[in-house]
Each structure stands twice: as C-alpha cells, then as structure tokens.
Design an enzyme around this catalytic site. Structure first.
Site, PDB file in Angstrom:
ATOM      1  N   CYS A  81       0.851  -1.183   0.000  1.00 46.02           N
ATOM      2  CA  CYS A  81       0.000   0.000   0.000  1.00 46.02           C
ATOM      3  C   CYS A  81       0.891   1.239   0.000  1.00 46.02           C
ATOM      4  O   CYS A  81       1.804   1.351   0.815  1.00 46.02           O
ATOM      5  CB  CYS A  81      -0.878  -0.045   1.247  1.00 46.02           C
ATOM      6  SG  CYS A  81      -1.607   1.524   1.716  1.00 46.02           S
ATOM      7  N   GLU A  82       0.626   2.144  -0.916  1.00 42.26           N
ATOM      8  CA  GLU A  82       1.485   3.339  -0.995  1.00 42.26           C
ATOM      9  C   GLU A  82       1.269   4.293   0.173  1.00 42.26           C
ATOM     10  O   GLU A  82       2.082   5.174   0.406  1.00 42.26           O
ATOM     11  CB  GLU A  82       1.278   4.069  -2.318  1.00 42.26           C
ATOM     12  CG  GLU A  82      -0.018   4.793  -2.472  1.00 42.26           C
ATOM     13  CD  GLU A  82      -0.130   5.509  -3.806  1.00 42.26           C
ATOM     14  OE1 GLU A  82      -0.819   6.539  -3.833  1.00 42.26           O
ATOM     15  OE2 GLU A  82       0.456   5.067  -4.805  1.00 42.26           O
TER      16      GLU A  82
END
Length: 192
Positions: A81-82
């Site tokens: 997940c960024e």
C-alpha cells in the site's frame, strides 16, 4: 518481442542503514539475538517487493481466429500500500478476447507482477494491468478483477481481519456487451 523492465535500482546499503535507524527510532533493540540482521533482511525484503523483474512480451498470431474469452484465474498478487507501505495480498483474474494476436499465458501473471512491484493502490493496479494489455496486445476486450486483503486495514487501524477488497476494470467488448461482461464475471468466480 518486447522486453519490459523496471530500471530503478535499489541501494541495499543505504536501505539497510535507513531500516536500522527506523527500527531504532521505534525503540527496537537490534543487539538482541535474532535482530542483528533484521535491517539487512528488511532492506532485501522491501527491495524484492518493490522491484519488478524484466520479462519478454510474447504474442503469437491468432491464425485460428480464436474469438472466445481467455481467462487466467487466481494469479497471486502481492504489493505494498502506498499510504502505509504495508503489504496487500490476493489474486488477480485476468481475461481477454483475442484480436489478431494471442498472448503467452504466463505473460498475464508477469504483467500483473510488473505493476504490483511498486507502492500501489489496488484501484490503480487493476486499471494499469487492463490498460497495458489493451495497448500492447490490442484485444477486442480486457477484463481484470483483483481480490486482496490489505494489511493496512486488517493488522492496524480498524483491524478488519479477513476483509477483502475487490476491484475491476473492463475494456472494449467486456465492458460494452452485457453478455460478454457477465461471462467474464461468472468465470472469475467473484460471485461466490
């Protein structure tokens, strides 16, 4: 044949030092048994998660004029997940309606892996895979469905253990024709 690669290189020495400082800042005592090599393992692990492997795009002439759906189900997907740099893990179902060329089946998994090996959001990942296949293979239609569990949601925050997120992108005939769309979605098994 086109070679697809990501040229970004990792500086493992700098990453290991940064991991060491990060863990120390969080109060992790690194001189205990089993933790001495953790910064190096952490750097190598994230380098692996964030570095796409090169692959050769292999297509073949569709000499037989095959015009039915080609679908690969349950392709393993893992990314980070960024927003939290925590993993999300699941499966992709990728299908296409061939045009003039057919794709080497392993390339469906390679394309998914290529876009997953970077900080991502699942919605963008789904669209990138579909758009890339649409552009490079030029099929009559493309469908991508990704089902994944996001550890940023299951291990922290709301801690909704076992929840899965499903995203889809449909292009061409798989978006425009209701019967083709339904066939693709039925074959993915997302209606379980």
């Amino acid at each position: 044949m086109q070679v697809v690669s990501d040229t970004a290189g990792a500086d493992l020495g700098a990453a290991e030092q940064a991991a060491r400082e990060f863990l120390l800042a969080l109060g992790v005592v690194l001189d205990e048994d089993g933790l001495e090599e953790t910064p190096a393992r952490m750097a190598r692990g994230y380098a692996e998660l964030l570095t796409a492997r090169p692959f050769r795009l292999t297509t073949f002439p569709n000499d037989e004029g095959y015009d039915e759906l080609v679908l690969a189900r349950d392709i393993p997907i893992r990314s980070v997940c960024e927003h939290h740099l925590l993993p999300f893990v699941g499966v992709a179902h990728i299908g296409y309606l061939p045009g003039e060329r057919i794709l080497g089946l392993s390339k469906l998994a390679r394309v998914a892996e290529h876009f997953a090996r970077r900080p991502q959001v699942q919605e963008r990942l789904t669209k990138q895979v579909a758009d890339w296949l649409g552009h490079h293979v030029r099929p009559h239609g493309v469908g991508v469905v990704i089902e994944a569990e996001h550890t940023c949601m299951t291990l922290r925050g709301v801690q909704a253990t076992g929840s899965r997120t499903i995203t889809s992108t449909l292009l061409g005939t798989l978006r425009q024709d209701p019967a083709s769309r339904q066939e693709f979605l039925d074959l993915t098994g997302v209606h379980r």
